[in-house]
Design an enzyme around this catalytic site. Structure first.
Site, PDB file in Angstrom:
ATOM      1  N   THR A   1       0.802  -1.228   0.000  1.00 16.25           N
ATOM      2  CA  THR A   1       0.000   0.000   0.000  1.00 16.25           C
ATOM      3  C   THR A   1       0.833   1.276   0.000  1.00 16.25           C
ATOM      4  OG1 THR A   1      -0.208  -0.321   2.396  1.00 16.25           O
ATOM      5  CG2 THR A   1      -2.150  -0.787   1.077  1.00 16.25           C
TER       6      THR A   1
ATOM      7  N   ARG B   1      -2.638  -4.531   5.227  1.00 16.79           N
ATOM      8  CA  ARG B   1      -3.805  -4.562   6.120  1.00 16.79           C
ATOM      9  C   ARG B   1      -4.931  -3.655   5.644  1.00 16.79           C
ATOM     10  NH1 ARG B   1      -0.296  -2.829  11.147  1.00 16.79           N
ATOM     11  NH2 ARG B   1       0.433  -1.545   9.405  1.00 16.79           N
TER      12      ARG B   1
ATOM     13  N   ASP C   1      -2.917  -9.235   7.888  1.00 20.70           N
ATOM     14  CA  ASP C   1      -2.016  -8.655   8.891  1.00 20.70           C
ATOM     15  C   ASP C   1      -0.927  -9.685   9.163  1.00 20.70           C
ATOM     16  OD1 ASP C   1      -0.694  -7.645  11.058  1.00 20.70           O
ATOM     17  OD2 ASP C   1      -2.504  -7.088  12.172  1.00 20.70           O
TER      18      ASP C   1
ATOM     19  N   ASN D   1       8.196  -7.482   1.667  1.00 21.69           N
ATOM     20  CA  ASN D   1       8.588  -6.091   1.916  1.00 21.69           C
ATOM     21  C   ASN D   1       7.956  -5.490   3.168  1.00 21.69           C
ATOM     22  OD1 ASN D   1       9.118  -3.095   1.029  1.00 21.69           O
ATOM     23  ND2 ASN D   1       6.893  -3.296   1.210  1.00 21.69           N
TER      24      ASN D   1
ATOM     25  N   TYR E   1      15.330  -3.892  15.435  1.00 23.42           N
ATOM     26  CA  TYR E   1      15.135  -3.638  13.998  1.00 23.42           C
ATOM     27  C   TYR E   1      16.351  -4.132  13.204  1.00 23.42           C
ATOM     28  CZ  TYR E   1      14.228  -1.311   9.576  1.00 23.42           C
ATOM     29  OH  TYR E   1      14.011  -1.067   8.243  1.00 23.42           O
TER      30      TYR E   1
ATOM     31  N   VAL F   1      14.932   5.739   2.804  1.00 25.61           N
ATOM     32  CA  VAL F   1      14.087   5.913   1.617  1.00 25.61           C
ATOM     33  C   VAL F   1      12.900   6.787   2.010  1.00 25.61           C
ATOM     34  CG1 VAL F   1      12.897   4.726  -0.262  1.00 25.61           C
ATOM     35  CG2 VAL F   1      14.671   3.519   1.037  1.00 25.61           C
TER      36      VAL F   1
HETATM   37  N1  LIG Z   1      12.028   3.753   4.448  1.00 28.89           N
HETATM   38  C1  LIG Z   1      13.249   3.437   4.793  1.00 28.89           C
HETATM   39  O1  LIG Z   1      14.095   4.314   5.081  1.00 28.89           O
HETATM   40  C2  LIG Z   1      13.689   1.979   4.804  1.00 28.89           C
HETATM   41  C3  LIG Z   1      15.054   1.701   4.812  1.00 28.89           C
HETATM   42  C4  LIG Z   1      15.484   0.395   4.801  1.00 28.89           C
HETATM   43  C5  LIG Z   1      14.556  -0.634   4.782  1.00 28.89           C
HETATM   44  N2  LIG Z   1      13.232  -0.358   4.804  1.00 28.89           N
HETATM   45  C6  LIG Z   1      12.303  -1.496   4.796  1.00 28.89           C
HETATM   46  O2  LIG Z   1      11.478  -1.411   3.656  1.00 28.89           O
HETATM   47  C7  LIG Z   1      10.243  -2.075   3.896  1.00 28.89           C
HETATM   48  C8  LIG Z   1       9.106  -1.184   3.447  1.00 28.89           C
HETATM   49  O3  LIG Z   1       9.129  -0.010   4.248  1.00 28.89           O
HETATM   50  P1  LIG Z   1       8.660   1.398   3.691  1.00 28.89           P
HETATM   51  O4  LIG Z   1       9.758   2.348   3.945  1.00 28.89           O
HETATM   52  O5  LIG Z   1       8.116   1.288   2.325  1.00 28.89           O
HETATM   53  O6  LIG Z   1       7.513   1.708   4.768  1.00 28.89           O
HETATM   54  P2  LIG Z   1       6.015   2.272   4.618  1.00 28.89           P
HETATM   55  O7  LIG Z   1       5.944   3.339   3.598  1.00 28.89           O
HETATM   56  O8  LIG Z   1       5.585   2.588   6.013  1.00 28.89           O
HETATM   57  O9  LIG Z   1       5.207   0.996   4.095  1.00 28.89           O
HETATM   58  C9  LIG Z   1       5.101  -0.150   4.895  1.00 28.89           C
HETATM   59  C10 LIG Z   1       4.153  -1.156   4.242  1.00 28.89           C
HETATM   60  O10 LIG Z   1       4.110  -2.339   5.063  1.00 28.89           O
HETATM   61  C11 LIG Z   1       2.726  -2.640   5.347  1.00 28.89           C
HETATM   62  N3  LIG Z   1       2.658  -3.275   6.649  1.00 28.89           N
HETATM   63  C12 LIG Z   1       3.136  -2.798   7.841  1.00 28.89           C
HETATM   64  N4  LIG Z   1       2.836  -3.649   8.827  1.00 28.89           N
HETATM   65  C13 LIG Z   1       2.155  -4.682   8.258  1.00 28.89           C
HETATM   66  C14 LIG Z   1       1.550  -5.870   8.766  1.00 28.89           C
HETATM   67  N5  LIG Z   1       1.548  -6.149  10.084  1.00 28.89           N
HETATM   68  N6  LIG Z   1       0.954  -6.708   7.904  1.00 28.89           N
HETATM   69  C15 LIG Z   1       0.915  -6.424   6.584  1.00 28.89           C
HETATM   70  N7  LIG Z   1       1.444  -5.318   6.035  1.00 28.89           N
HETATM   71  C16 LIG Z   1       2.052  -4.456   6.876  1.00 28.89           C
HETATM   72  C17 LIG Z   1       1.993  -1.303   5.264  1.00 28.89           C
HETATM   73  O11 LIG Z   1       0.641  -1.457   4.862  1.00 28.89           O
HETATM   74  P3  LIG Z   1      -0.655  -1.448   5.838  1.00 28.89           P
HETATM   75  O12 LIG Z   1      -0.452  -0.387   6.868  1.00 28.89           O
HETATM   76  O13 LIG Z   1      -1.797  -1.206   4.910  1.00 28.89           O
HETATM   77  O14 LIG Z   1      -0.695  -2.830   6.409  1.00 28.89           O
HETATM   78  C18 LIG Z   1       2.740  -0.630   4.119  1.00 28.89           C
HETATM   79  O15 LIG Z   1       2.211  -1.054   2.884  1.00 28.89           O
HETATM   80  C19 LIG Z   1      10.237  -2.428   5.387  1.00 28.89           C
HETATM   81  O16 LIG Z   1      10.544  -3.804   5.549  1.00 28.89           O
HETATM   82  C20 LIG Z   1      11.323  -1.550   5.968  1.00 28.89           C
HETATM   83  O17 LIG Z   1      11.898  -2.123   7.121  1.00 28.89           O
HETATM   84  C21 LIG Z   1      12.771   0.927   4.804  1.00 28.89           C
END
Ligand SMILES: NC(=O)c1ccc[n+]([C@@H]2O[C@H](COP(=O)([O-])OP(=O)(O)OC[C@H]3O[C@@H](n4cnc5c(N)ncnc54)[C@H](OP(=O)(O)O)[C@@H]3O)[C@@H](O)[C@H]2O)c1
Length: 257
Positions: free
Chosen positions: A10, A33, A59, A86, A148, A181
């Site tokens: 999402t 979710r 979830d 992801n 984390y 990111v």
């Molecule tokens: N942004 C950064 O700086 C960064 C850096 C390194 C790695 N990452 C990793 O990249 C991945 C994606 O993060 P993002 O930065 O894109 O974050 P984001 O924009 O907050 O998106 C997170 C996504 O995960 C879903 N999600 C969260 N908890 C969930 C659950 N319990 N069940 C199912 N879906 C769930 C959310 O959707 P819903 O709320 O609709 O469930 C959303 O689609 C993560 O694994 C994060 O650790 C991020």
């Protein structure tokens, strides 16, 4: 037509994967979710690219949610060719400032769900002799950074280990390790980002392009940006104590002490 299943589709990196894979002509299964948001996204991707976009509300911090996605990945009549594990989140605060329930929820989503979905997907991919899995970790895997960082270190070790176990089967696995990111990640966790310099931020769409190119090259680990590749070179040489201090200051908001 091939099919990709993306968890956490999402927002942020997952939504960027969904956009890119749909634009490439793949059918997609979108998992998260928020059902309303997923349905809007599915409609948009279908209308724009003419692909089939399926919604799976789950979830991944709950047994039922993981089981539902496992079942979809194990459905041999509707094979999934590419799995993007992801979904993930951050918890604000240092160790003992985060509740045990939140720590365990993180391990469930970042580790247990990744383990079980990878197993479900690769079992049928191996039988078909082809397929790919991208497990989204983080550069935090390489520095001391609480639960984390530890969970993401597990993702890297697990993914590279399974890639080795399945070598020659036609199934590729890759751990993706982004730096910072611009997504909803930090805001959702209530983390401030003012202390993160502008040059450290990556664009989700560019990140996905590099990640998919690395997967196609057969890499098992992708650090998709020259800035972070250089930083990781420094990290390998730097003392752990110094790394821990820097890592804590960069984007890890403190709760009350
Ligand atoms: N942004 C950064 O700086 C960064 C850096 C390194 C790695 N990452 C990793 O990249 C991945 C994606 O993060 P993002 O930065 O894109 O974050 P984001 O924009 O907050 O998106 C997170 C996504 O995960 C879903 N999600 C969260 N908890 C969930 C659950 N319990 N069940 C199912 N879906 C769930 C959310 O959707 P819903 O709320 O609709 O469930 C959303 O689609 C993560 O694994 C994060 O650790 C991020």
């Amino acid at each position: 037509m091939t099919t990709a299943l993306i968890t956490g589709a999402t927002a942020g990196i997952g939504a960027a994967f969904a956009r890119r894979l749909a634009a490439d002509g793949r059918d997609v299964v979108l998992v998260a979710r928020d059902g309303k948001r997923l349905r809007e996204q599915a409609t948009e991707l279908h209308d724009r690219h003419g692909i089939e976009a399926e919604v799976l509300v789950a979830d991944l911090a709950e047994e039922d949610g993981i089981a539902a996605v496992e079942a979809r990945l194990s459905d041999r009549k509707r094979p999934v060719d590419l799995l993007i594990n992801n979904a993930g989140f951050g918890n604000k605060g240092r160790f003992l400032e985060v509740s045990m329930a939140d720590e365990l929820r993180m391990l469930k989503v970042h580790c247990e769900a990744v383990l079980r979905l990878t197993a479900a997907a690769t079992a049928s991919m191996r039988d078909r002799g082809r397929g790919g899995v991208v497990n989204v970790a983080s550069v935090a895997a390489f520095v001391p950074r609480g639960t984390y960082g530890a969970s993401k270190a597990w993702v890297v070790q697990f993914t590279q280990g399974v890639a080795r176990d399945l070598a020659g089967s036609g199934v590729r696995l890759m751990a993706l390790c982004p730096g910072f990111v611009r997504t909803e990640f930090h805001e959702r966790a209530g983390m401030g980002t003012d202390n993160i310099p502008g040059w450290m931020w990556l664009d989700a769409d560019k990140l996905v392009t590099t990640a998919l190119a690395d997967l196609a090259r057969g890499r098992t680990l992708s650090v998709p940006d020259p800035r972070y590749k250089a930083l990781m070179g420094v990290v390998k040489l730097a003392p752990r104590g110094l790394l821990g201090g820097l890592s804590s200051r960069a984007g890890r908001a403190y709760g009350p002490r």
